[in-house]
Write a protein that holds these residues in place. Structure first.
Motif, PDB file in Angstrom:
ATOM      1  N   PRO A   1       0.758  -1.348   0.066  1.00 41.94           N
ATOM      2  CA  PRO A   1       0.044   0.049  -0.019  1.00 41.94           C
ATOM      3  C   PRO A   1       0.835   1.215   0.010  1.00 41.94           C
ATOM      4  CG  PRO A   1       0.247  -1.035   2.229  1.00 41.94           C
ATOM      5  CD  PRO A   1       0.890  -1.865   1.326  1.00 41.94           C
ATOM      6  N   ALA A   2       0.289   2.527  -0.444  1.00 36.75           N
ATOM      7  CA  ALA A   2       1.230   3.687  -0.597  1.00 36.75           C
ATOM      8  C   ALA A   2       1.411   4.242   1.055  1.00 36.75           C
ATOM      9  CB  ALA A   2       0.326   4.577  -1.198  1.00 36.75           C
ATOM     10  N   ASP A   3       0.152   3.712   1.980  1.00 34.50           N
ATOM     11  CA  ASP A   3       0.267   4.315   3.298  1.00 34.50           C
ATOM     12  C   ASP A   3       0.766   2.870   3.926  1.00 34.50           C
ATOM     13  OD1 ASP A   3       0.330   4.716   5.854  1.00 34.50           O
ATOM     14  OD2 ASP A   3      -1.962   4.890   5.582  1.00 34.50           O
ATOM     15  N   PRO A   4       2.142   3.066   4.586  1.00 34.91           N
ATOM     16  CA  PRO A   4       2.593   1.778   5.312  1.00 34.91           C
ATOM     17  C   PRO A   4       1.952   1.229   6.527  1.00 34.91           C
ATOM     18  CG  PRO A   4       4.439   3.526   5.586  1.00 34.91           C
ATOM     19  CD  PRO A   4       2.951   4.011   4.349  1.00 34.91           C
ATOM     20  N   TYR A   5       0.995   2.345   6.788  1.00 32.91           N
ATOM     21  CA  TYR A   5      -0.027   1.868   7.947  1.00 32.91           C
ATOM     22  C   TYR A   5      -1.500   1.483   7.847  1.00 32.91           C
ATOM     23  CZ  TYR A   5       4.112   3.038  10.475  1.00 32.91           C
ATOM     24  OH  TYR A   5       5.471   3.232  11.261  1.00 32.91           O
ATOM     25  N   GLU A   6      -1.570   1.375   6.446  1.00 34.18           N
ATOM     26  CA  GLU A   6      -2.914   0.935   5.964  1.00 34.18           C
ATOM     27  C   GLU A   6      -3.701  -0.427   6.820  1.00 34.18           C
ATOM     28  OE1 GLU A   6      -4.291   1.173   1.759  1.00 34.18           O
ATOM     29  OE2 GLU A   6      -4.335  -1.106   2.212  1.00 34.18           O
ATOM     30  N   PHE A   7      -2.519  -1.262   7.296  1.00 33.66           N
ATOM     31  CA  PHE A   7      -2.955  -2.370   7.971  1.00 33.66           C
ATOM     32  C   PHE A   7      -3.640  -2.249   9.232  1.00 33.66           C
ATOM     33  CE2 PHE A   7       1.447  -1.555   9.918  1.00 33.66           C
ATOM     34  CZ  PHE A   7       1.127  -1.788  11.066  1.00 33.66           C
ATOM     35  N   LEU A   8      -3.304  -1.008   9.853  1.00 33.63           N
ATOM     36  CA  LEU A   8      -3.943  -0.554  11.067  1.00 33.63           C
ATOM     37  C   LEU A   8      -5.443  -0.650  10.781  1.00 33.63           C
ATOM     38  CD1 LEU A   8      -1.411   2.068  12.588  1.00 33.63           C
ATOM     39  CD2 LEU A   8      -2.224  -0.616  13.404  1.00 33.63           C
ATOM     40  N   ARG A   9      -5.976  -0.155   9.914  1.00 32.14           N
ATOM     41  CA  ARG A   9      -7.309   0.051   9.431  1.00 32.14           C
ATOM     42  C   ARG A   9      -8.036  -1.382   9.563  1.00 32.14           C
ATOM     43  NH1 ARG A   9      -6.564   3.693   4.612  1.00 32.14           N
ATOM     44  NH2 ARG A   9      -8.474   2.847   3.768  1.00 32.14           N
ATOM     45  N   LEU A  10      -7.292  -2.620   9.344  1.00 34.02           N
ATOM     46  CA  LEU A  10      -7.813  -3.771   9.645  1.00 34.02           C
ATOM     47  C   LEU A  10      -7.804  -4.253  10.842  1.00 34.02           C
ATOM     48  CD1 LEU A  10      -6.827  -4.048   6.393  1.00 34.02           C
ATOM     49  CD2 LEU A  10      -7.256  -6.491   6.626  1.00 34.02           C
ATOM     50  N   LEU A  11      -7.135  -3.880  11.583  1.00 34.62           N
ATOM     51  CA  LEU A  11      -6.768  -4.333  13.000  1.00 34.62           C
ATOM     52  C   LEU A  11      -7.871  -3.493  14.253  1.00 34.62           C
ATOM     53  CD1 LEU A  11      -3.050  -4.597  13.560  1.00 34.62           C
ATOM     54  CD2 LEU A  11      -4.646  -6.300  12.680  1.00 34.62           C
ATOM     55  N   GLY A  12      -8.288  -2.406  13.697  1.00 37.95           N
ATOM     56  CA  GLY A  12      -9.042  -1.417  14.787  1.00 37.95           C
ATOM     57  C   GLY A  12     -10.319  -1.985  15.199  1.00 37.95           C
ATOM     58  N   ASN A  13     -10.980  -1.173  15.856  1.00 35.86           N
ATOM     59  CA  ASN A  13     -12.372  -1.602  16.349  1.00 35.86           C
ATOM     60  C   ASN A  13     -12.531  -3.001  16.804  1.00 35.86           C
ATOM     61  OD1 ASN A  13     -14.944  -0.776  16.522  1.00 35.86           O
ATOM     62  ND2 ASN A  13     -15.614  -1.131  14.406  1.00 35.86           N
ATOM     63  N   SER A  14     -11.546  -3.179  17.809  1.00 33.41           N
ATOM     64  CA  SER A  14     -11.618  -4.576  18.233  1.00 33.41           C
ATOM     65  C   SER A  14     -11.944  -4.626  19.704  1.00 33.41           C
ATOM     66  CB  SER A  14     -10.230  -5.323  18.361  1.00 33.41           C
ATOM     67  OG  SER A  14      -9.316  -4.844  17.188  1.00 33.41           O
ATOM     68  N   SER A  15     -12.958  -3.708  20.013  1.00 29.51           N
ATOM     69  CA  SER A  15     -13.700  -3.701  21.416  1.00 29.51           C
ATOM     70  C   SER A  15     -12.474  -3.492  22.406  1.00 29.51           C
ATOM     71  CB  SER A  15     -14.407  -4.751  21.916  1.00 29.51           C
ATOM     72  OG  SER A  15     -13.765  -6.122  21.564  1.00 29.51           O
ATOM     73  N   LEU A  16     -11.812  -2.641  22.297  1.00 30.69           N
ATOM     74  CA  LEU A  16     -10.951  -2.236  23.435  1.00 30.69           C
ATOM     75  C   LEU A  16     -11.663  -1.879  24.813  1.00 30.69           C
ATOM     76  CD1 LEU A  16      -8.513   0.361  21.406  1.00 30.69           C
ATOM     77  CD2 LEU A  16      -8.435  -2.213  21.792  1.00 30.69           C
ATOM     78  N   GLU A  17     -10.972  -2.336  25.761  1.00 26.34           N
ATOM     79  CA  GLU A  17     -11.519  -2.038  27.283  1.00 26.34           C
ATOM     80  C   GLU A  17     -11.847  -0.231  27.239  1.00 26.34           C
ATOM     81  OE1 GLU A  17     -11.650  -3.614  30.517  1.00 26.34           O
ATOM     82  OE2 GLU A  17     -12.019  -5.480  29.402  1.00 26.34           O
ATOM     83  N   SER A  18     -10.573   0.389  26.750  1.00 28.74           N
ATOM     84  CA  SER A  18     -10.985   1.682  26.734  1.00 28.74           C
ATOM     85  C   SER A  18     -12.110   2.420  26.321  1.00 28.74           C
ATOM     86  CB  SER A  18      -9.665   2.539  26.477  1.00 28.74           C
ATOM     87  OG  SER A  18      -9.321   2.070  25.371  1.00 28.74           O
ATOM     88  N   LEU A  19     -12.425   1.627  24.991  1.00 31.83           N
ATOM     89  CA  LEU A  19     -13.420   2.170  24.236  1.00 31.83           C
ATOM     90  C   LEU A  19     -14.924   1.792  24.952  1.00 31.83           C
ATOM     91  CD1 LEU A  19     -12.480   1.282  20.662  1.00 31.83           C
ATOM     92  CD2 LEU A  19     -12.563   3.617  21.714  1.00 31.83           C
ATOM     93  N   GLN A  20     -14.969   0.635  25.738  1.00 29.02           N
ATOM     94  CA  GLN A  20     -16.091   0.041  26.378  1.00 29.02           C
ATOM     95  C   GLN A  20     -16.437   0.923  27.357  1.00 29.02           C
ATOM     96  OE1 GLN A  20     -15.987  -3.916  27.532  1.00 29.02           O
ATOM     97  NE2 GLN A  20     -15.277  -4.527  25.655  1.00 29.02           N
ATOM     98  N   ARG A  21     -15.567   1.484  28.252  1.00 31.59           N
ATOM     99  CA  ARG A  21     -15.231   2.562  29.119  1.00 31.59           C
ATOM    100  C   ARG A  21     -15.871   3.929  28.770  1.00 31.59           C
ATOM    101  NH1 ARG A  21      -9.940   4.850  30.274  1.00 31.59           N
ATOM    102  NH2 ARG A  21     -10.493   5.418  28.379  1.00 31.59           N
ATOM    103  N   ASN A  22     -15.413   4.219  27.479  1.00 36.22           N
ATOM    104  CA  ASN A  22     -16.159   5.537  26.952  1.00 36.22           C
ATOM    105  C   ASN A  22     -17.369   5.371  26.393  1.00 36.22           C
ATOM    106  OD1 ASN A  22     -13.486   6.355  27.399  1.00 36.22           O
ATOM    107  ND2 ASN A  22     -12.866   6.761  25.194  1.00 36.22           N
ATOM    108  N   ASP A  23     -17.672   4.031  25.919  1.00 36.57           N
ATOM    109  CA  ASP A  23     -19.059   3.962  25.504  1.00 36.57           C
ATOM    110  C   ASP A  23     -20.128   4.076  26.784  1.00 36.57           C
ATOM    111  OD1 ASP A  23     -20.788   3.194  23.575  1.00 36.57           O
ATOM    112  OD2 ASP A  23     -21.027   1.294  24.405  1.00 36.57           O
TER     113      ASP A  23
END
Lengths: 735, 150
Positions: A413-435
């Motif tokens: 990919p042109a952006d070497p960090y594109e892969f992070l878009r596949l890894l995200g949104n994995s129900s992190l504890e901190s996101l559950q807290r923010n939810d």
């Protein structure tokens, strides 16, 4: 023009151009040793490539973004990844590619090959840094070999090389890399020979495994080991390990597979073969004029030499030299899978079990003596889990790096960090807290009378459903007044939490967490490249990457809960001391408890920097600070510099979070923030992860961010370029 | 690196080492740039330069005395992206005369002795720029501001 040489063509003056590995093999070949058919792409081809493609300047820009001495390992890893991506996405100049393709078709028409680094800096008699640069085994076809040549070139700038840049004499203008392309020999067994045992020069050390020697070289497979007396030729020691796995060529690469029963029970070498290898070691030492470290493989009755270099070892360095530890974080897929299983099935449940048991204990009812014992128990538990964090959780973070590397190699990919878009949104504890915070804010938004009660400090009079939510939140995550998840009434009580809820209620976010709509498409594209076994492996790697991403954030919250339980016990003791004036304990124990309470690190202000932060010089103001682009987007707002946990509760909507190091325990203010700026650098750190989850611009690795930026400064955060502008853009303004 | 307080020293070194600066003026909003031989005092202000009175820049300065001056140490190689420093001085220009300010003439001619004939010609004016602040760029993108105390 010819862009390669055969081993037969290499002469003494070619040594710097072909690198240590190719040069040694050419000498051995001339002396009559059996070497797999090989050609070498000399270092000047690397020079021509980086010159013509403009990569030399780009590498220099990348490495001069910040003083390397000030970069953390994560930032160095990131720099290596970006440089690797530059090499992957730049094609070879036309003539170079045509010439190499022709040579590869001629020399290796059908056979798979090994593509190995042959660095002019590596393998000399004075400095041996074996393993710092990459080699690839079982590469098929001219196109793939050409791709892997570029990957070997890129490894001149890998994190490992950059960590040892001084020893390697690494310089953008001078350093170069030759590549050895060697026919792959699928030997029945392979191994390593040291013609002199570094611990006892009268012995030869021989190590051997069934199959290819990849597992042996990178430490995944324990080999059979022999020590042989050089004079008497007698085997003085043989250690037979439990043989379970061996490495075989599979698909495009090598894999560890289970050994058949008959091989598992027998050593890879018979006595006569051990003797042949001993003779080989002595002959090679004679031929090369110095003790040699040899990689070999046994094919039919022949022993082939894969590579040979003078015996040296990586400098051990001082105790403060953490480089070996950093490099140990680069783990294999198999190793990471085992680690994941242990973390998910053993460690996290054990940790959860421990803190649930502690939570259930009514501290206020314990006699002083039992409370003292409980404090000690909790201190030990925290220490134990902190060690687990460093030894097992942190290394597991390499899972997402490994996935990223495979993703980039496959998708370019042109952006070497594109892969992070596949890894995200994995129900992190901190996101559950923010939810949960958002749900409470939403109740306040809908029921105006709750807002009034909260403003008047009468939250207990709110509808029971709201009060229950607040209490449940505090039980799990604390009242947010501490930089530690789970601590209640650390300094100010629930006022901070209520203030944040009111602020969130005033500023509803438009559908947060929408940054991953394209993840499904990216995943589909990635997986469509693979078939059969490879597809299963790609799926497993993606799953591993996601687990690693999740744990990178969650581990701090888990550990923080452990710390909060210790703090709760110490606070109970402190409360009794204040009320009763003393504890029913002996003097030293009481003193110890008092001291522990005073020294609770997380109740201290956040460190402003790991280095000393001198005062800003008079008259000097920053206008533009450069870091690393860690979350795309541009935002402008007033800075809120976090120097203490109480600063977080003052956070208002639209402010830019500026801090030394974002911790998941702090990220509850992120839904209010317009951008994040962090001194600590890296793309895979908490600040960057949470910013991407919320689609916020983020710049990390800004040197002395909290020193140069003050709360209230107007800052513009450019998360595309990694630039933070401070102050107004107008030059005539009086600032 | 601009971390502790080397900014001032770095600027002094830059101003001492460089001979030419790019002067920016404007005419009715149209920007105009000129290359000028300059000299600076150790206090970082004023900066002096000489110009014929017939030039566009002089004309522009008579209408609006606000200026920007760019001084840099680029070598016109790729190293510049990392190693070059550029400083923009922001201030106002005013004419000075040798009688009232002999030290500024001396400062200028010590640095540019070959320009003596030019400076002493009747049509040449000496201007001093009173600098309010500098904006210093290094490492490609890092920008710091230094206010100059008059």
């Amino acid at each position: 023009m010819k862009f390669f040489v055969t081993l037969d063509e290499i002469r003494d003056p070619d040594h710097p151009a072909v690198g240590g590995k190719a040069f040694a093999l050419s000498r051995l070949k001339r002396s009559g040793f059996r070497i797999p058919h090989s050609i070498c792409v000399p270092a000047w081809v690397y020079d021509a490539f980086v010159e013509e493609s403009g990569l030399r300047e780009r590498i220099m820009l990348e490495l001069n973004r910040k003083d390397l001495k000030e970069m953390r390992w994560e930032e160095i890893w990131d720099a290596g990844l970006r440089i690797r991506s530059m090499f992957l996405t730049k094609s070879l100049p036309g003539k170079m590619e045509a010439s190499l393709r022709e040579a590869l078709d001629f020399h290796f028409p059908q056979n798979p090959v090994a593509v190995r680094s042959s660095s002019p800096q590596e393998d000399s008699a004075t400095s041996s840094f074996a393993g710092l640069h990459e080699s690839f085994i079982n590469v098929h076809g001219a196109q793939s070999i050409l791709d892997h040549i570029r990957l070997v070139w890129a490894s001149l700038w890998s994190d490992a090389s950059l960590l040892y840049r001084q020893e390697l004499g690494l310089e953008v203008h001078r350093s170069s890399m030759a590549v050895l392309i060697q026919e792959l020999i699928h030997g029945a067994c392979s191994g390593v020979l040291f013609s002199r045992n570094p611990n006892d020069p009268s012995q030869v050390v021989l190590e051997a495994v069934h199959g290819l020697n990849q597992g042996l070289v990178d430490g995944q497979i324990e080999p059979d080991r022999w020590l042989i007396d050089r004079d008497s030729k007698r085997i003085v020691f043989h250690r037979a390990p439990e043989r379970k796995l061996h490495f075989v060529p599979l698909g495009s690469g090598v894999r560890a597979v289970h050994l058949p029963q008959n091989l598992a029970l027998s050593p890879p070498l018979e006595e006569a073969q051990v003797q042949s290898l001993l003779r080989l070691a002595l002959q090679m030492e004679d031929s090369m004029g110095s003790p040699q470290d040899v990689e070999w493989t046994l094919h039919g009755e022949s022993i082939l030499v894969l590579q040979s270099r003078p015996i040296t070892t990586l400098p051990s360095g001082s105790e403060k030299d953490q480089r070996k530890w950093y490099l140990s974080l680069r783990r294999s897929f198999e190793n990471l899978q085992e680690l994941r299983q242990r973390i998910e099935e053993v460690l996290i449940p054990a940790m959860t079990g421990e803190y649930e048991a502690m939570t259930a204990l009514p501290l206020s009812q314990l006699p002083d003596g039992e409370l003292a014992r409980e404090i000690e128990h909790r201190q030990e538990a925290e220490k134990k889990w902190t060690n687990v964090y460093w030894d097992e959780f942190i290394p597991f973070a390499h899972g997402m790096r490994l996935f990223g590397q495979v993703y980039n190699d496959t998708m370019r990919p042109a952006d070497p960090y594109e892969f992070l878009r596949l890894l995200g949104n994995s129900s992190l504890e901190s996101l559950q807290r923010n939810d949960r915070l958002e749900k409470m804010a939403s109740m306040v938004r809908q029921q105006k009378d709750i807002e009034t009660l909260l403003r008047e400090g009468r939250y207990l009079e709110a509808p029971s459903e709201f009060v229950e939510r607040i209490q449940e939140f505090m039980n799990r995550f604390g009242d947010l007044s501490c930089p530690v998840t789970g601590v209640v009434q650390c300094t100010q009580g629930p006022d901070g939490l209520i203030r944040i809820i009111l602020e969130l209620a005033r500023h509803p976010r438009e559908s947060t967490l929408s940054a991953h709509q394209d993840a499904v498409e990216l995943q589909k594209n990635f997986l469509s490249v693979f078939e059969g076994d490879e597809l299963e492996r790609a799926r497993a790697l993606l799953d591993l990457g996601r687990a690693s991403y999740r744990l990178r954030d969650d581990d701090n919250i888990h550990l923080s809960r452990m710390e909060s339980l210790k703090i709760a016990a110490l606070m109970e003791a402190q409360k009794r001391l204040e009320i009763q004036g003393k504890l029913d304990l002996d003097g030293p124990t009481t003193e110890k408890i008092k001291k522990s309470f005073q020294e609770i690190p997380s109740l201290q202000p956040f460190p402003s920097s790991t280095r000393s932060s001198p005062q800003t010089p008079p008259g000097v103001k920053p206008r533009q600070l450069v870091g690393q682009p860690a979350g795309p987007g541009i935002a402008r707002g007033r800075a809120r510099v976090i120097g203490h946990s109480s600063n977080l509760q003052e956070f208002t909507h639209g402010e830019v979070l500026v801090c030394d190091a974002v911790d998941p325990n702090m990220t509850y203010v992120v839904p209010l923030a317009s951008a994040i700026v962090e001194r600590r650098g890296g793309m895979l750190i908490h600040g960057a992860i949470i910013a991407r989850e919320y689609g916020l611009p983020c710049v990390t690795g800004v040197p002395d961010a909290t020193r140069w930026i003050e709360t209230g400064d107007l800052v513009t955060v450019d998360g595309f370029l990694g630039i933070v502008s401070v102050g107004s853009q107008s030059i005539t303004e009086s600032d | 690196m601009i971390h502790k307080n080397p900014l001032r020293e770095q600027l002094q070194e830059l101003l001492m080492s460089q001979r030419l600066a790019v002067l920016s003026t404007h005419h009715e909003g149209q920007p105009y740039t000129s290359l000028v031989a300059f000299a600076a005092t150790a206090n970082l202000s004023p900066i002096v330069f000489a110009t014929p009175r017939t030039t566009r820049k002089f004309h522009n300065l008579k209408k609006d005395h606000r200026v920007a001056l760019l001084v840099d140490n680029r070598s016109n190689t790729e190293k510049d992206f990392n190693e070059a420093i550029a400083a923009t001085a922001i201030g106002v220009a005013q004419e000075v005369h040798e009688k009232e300010s002999p030290e500024l003439y001396e400062l200028y001619l010590t640095k540019h002795p070959c320009l003596e004939g030019f400076v002493r010609s009747q049509s040449c004016a000496m201007l001093q720029v009173l600098v309010h602040k500098y904006l210093v760029v290094n490492h490609f993108q890092n920008v710091f501001q230094l206010k100059v105390v008059p």
